[in-house]
Design an enzyme around this catalytic site. Structure first.
Site, PDB file in Angstrom:
ATOM      1  N   ASP A   1       0.852  -1.174   0.000  1.00  0.00           N
ATOM      2  CA  ASP A   1       0.000   0.000   0.000  1.00  0.00           C
ATOM      3  C   ASP A   1       0.893   1.230   0.000  1.00  0.00           C
ATOM      4  OD1 ASP A   1      -2.391   1.583   0.340  1.00  0.00           O
ATOM      5  OD2 ASP A   1      -1.858   1.824   2.432  1.00  0.00           O
ATOM      6  N   SER A   2       0.281   2.394  -0.215  1.00  0.00           N
ATOM      7  CA  SER A   2       1.038   3.647  -0.187  1.00  0.00           C
ATOM      8  C   SER A   2       1.487   3.992   1.228  1.00  0.00           C
ATOM      9  CB  SER A   2       0.179   4.777  -0.739  1.00  0.00           C
ATOM     10  OG  SER A   2      -1.012   4.874   0.020  1.00  0.00           O
TER      11      SER A   2
ATOM     12  N   CYS B   1      -4.309  -1.175  -2.002  1.00  0.00           N
ATOM     13  CA  CYS B   1      -4.431   0.266  -2.171  1.00  0.00           C
ATOM     14  C   CYS B   1      -5.401   0.473  -3.324  1.00  0.00           C
ATOM     15  CB  CYS B   1      -3.054   0.836  -2.515  1.00  0.00           C
ATOM     16  SG  CYS B   1      -3.059   2.528  -3.114  1.00  0.00           S
TER      17      CYS B   1
ATOM     18  N   GLU C   1      -4.799   9.024   9.743  1.00  0.00           N
ATOM     19  CA  GLU C   1      -3.381   8.886  10.109  1.00  0.00           C
ATOM     20  C   GLU C   1      -3.035   9.717  11.349  1.00  0.00           C
ATOM     21  OE1 GLU C   1      -0.603   8.902   6.881  1.00  0.00           O
ATOM     22  OE2 GLU C   1      -1.664   7.247   5.910  1.00  0.00           O
TER      23      GLU C   1
ATOM     24  N   CYS D   1     -11.343   3.244  -0.106  1.00  0.00           N
ATOM     25  CA  CYS D   1      -9.958   3.564   0.257  1.00  0.00           C
ATOM     26  C   CYS D   1      -9.666   2.718   1.482  1.00  0.00           C
ATOM     27  CB  CYS D   1      -9.811   5.052   0.573  1.00  0.00           C
ATOM     28  SG  CYS D   1      -8.225   5.462   1.364  1.00  0.00           S
TER      29      CYS D   1
ATOM     30  N   HIS E   1      -8.018   3.152   4.049  1.00  0.00           N
ATOM     31  CA  HIS E   1      -8.074   3.836   5.363  1.00  0.00           C
ATOM     32  C   HIS E   1      -9.502   3.857   5.918  1.00  0.00           C
ATOM     33  CE1 HIS E   1      -4.129   5.460   4.241  1.00  0.00           C
ATOM     34  NE2 HIS E   1      -4.014   5.976   5.453  1.00  0.00           N
TER      35      HIS E   1
END
Length: 277
Positions: free
Chosen positions: A16-17, A79, A158, A190, A192
């Site tokens: 993932d990023s 991702c 984050e 996404c 997240h």
């Protein structure tokens, strides 16, 4: 890479990023407990959501080459942006099974909707790729898909503000537009976003089905491993490090975040120079 038995004991590569793909790793740990994982988070080059297709393809190639040095047997692009922009390209180039998170989520949403009105939230790149509507329309061309980029969600997650009033205010603003369209399903497009699931659930109500591509991807991986006879039988003595974590920067920050959401405590996160691959 060795005998069929040795290959089946090889780990799954997940990338993932940054930290978002940990929600996919978490679902693999829960649903495929015999499988080992090598996870790479591209923390030096995050976010991917605002980068061009060519750049995302180049990054994905480098990461896959790195994961191949770890002798993985399959790769999960955890991702949405890289799944939307790079999966088709890298699948053709590499001789290893690769799956992304977009197709499983799209398929499940198309099957689950009753009123054929689906919402998708994601990063700017994922939404601009229109990958979700394309895949949903392959399942059922009569479904109407409403897309909404939610660029502030990633930094809020984050920052650890999962239940914060600021995050709730931002989420209401993003989601009101979709709720006005009478959607009955919402894709968390996404990796997240599953971490905001309970907050999103509070805003959209019980009547909207939340589709979590992280979970659907773990189930798809399970099918892929069965089909290719690659499942780890899990009968041998336990491996020293069943889950290994690599990043391109900020190893400690990554480790702390990972330990807050994974069902397994990470002791070490190694930093590597991804540009060398």
């Amino acid at each position: 890479m060795g005998t069929e038995q040795e290959i089946s004991r090889a780990p799954i590569g997940v990338f993932d990023s940054g930290v978002g793909g940990l929600t996919v790793a978490r679902e693999i740990m829960r649903n495929l407990p015999n499988e080992h994982i090598v996870y790479f988070g591209d923390t030096a080059r995050v976010p991917y959501g605002s980068k061009s297709k060519d750049t995302i393809i180049r990054f994905s190639r480098q990461i896959i080459r790195f994961l191949q040095t770890q002798e993985v047997k399959a790769i999960v692009i955890a991702c949405n942006t890289a799944s939307a922009l790079a999966l088709d390209e890298v699948e053709k180039e590499f001789d290893i099974p690769i799956i992304g998170v977009v197709k499983p989520g799209a398929r499940v949403a198309a099957a689950a909707t009753k009123n054929r009105r689906i919402g998708v939230i994601g990063t700017e790149s994922t939404i601009n790729s229109h990958m979700y509507p394309r895949l949903i329309h392959e399942q059922d061309p009569d479904i109407t898909v409403f897309e909404k980029p939610c660029p502030l969600f990633v930094p809020l997650v984050e920052e650890g503000w999962l239940k914060d009033s600021v995050t709730e205010e931002v989420a209401k603003r993003y989601l009101d537009e979709l709720l006005a369209q009478d959607i009955d399903s919402l894709i968390l497009g996404c990796t997240h976003y599953p971490l905001l699931r309970s907050l999103i659930r509070g805003i959209v109500g019980e009547q909207v089905n939340l589709v979590n591509p992280a979970y659907e991807t773990a189930k798809e991986l399970e099918l892929l491993l069965k089909e290719k006879h690659l499942e780890n039988p899990g009968t041998k003595a336990p491996v020293n490090e069943p889950y290994r974590f690599f990043v391109s920067d900020a190893a400690n920050k990554f480790k702390n975040f990972a330990n807050s959401i994974l069902p397994y405590d990470i002791e070490t996160t190694r930093k590597i120079h991804i540009e060398e691959y």
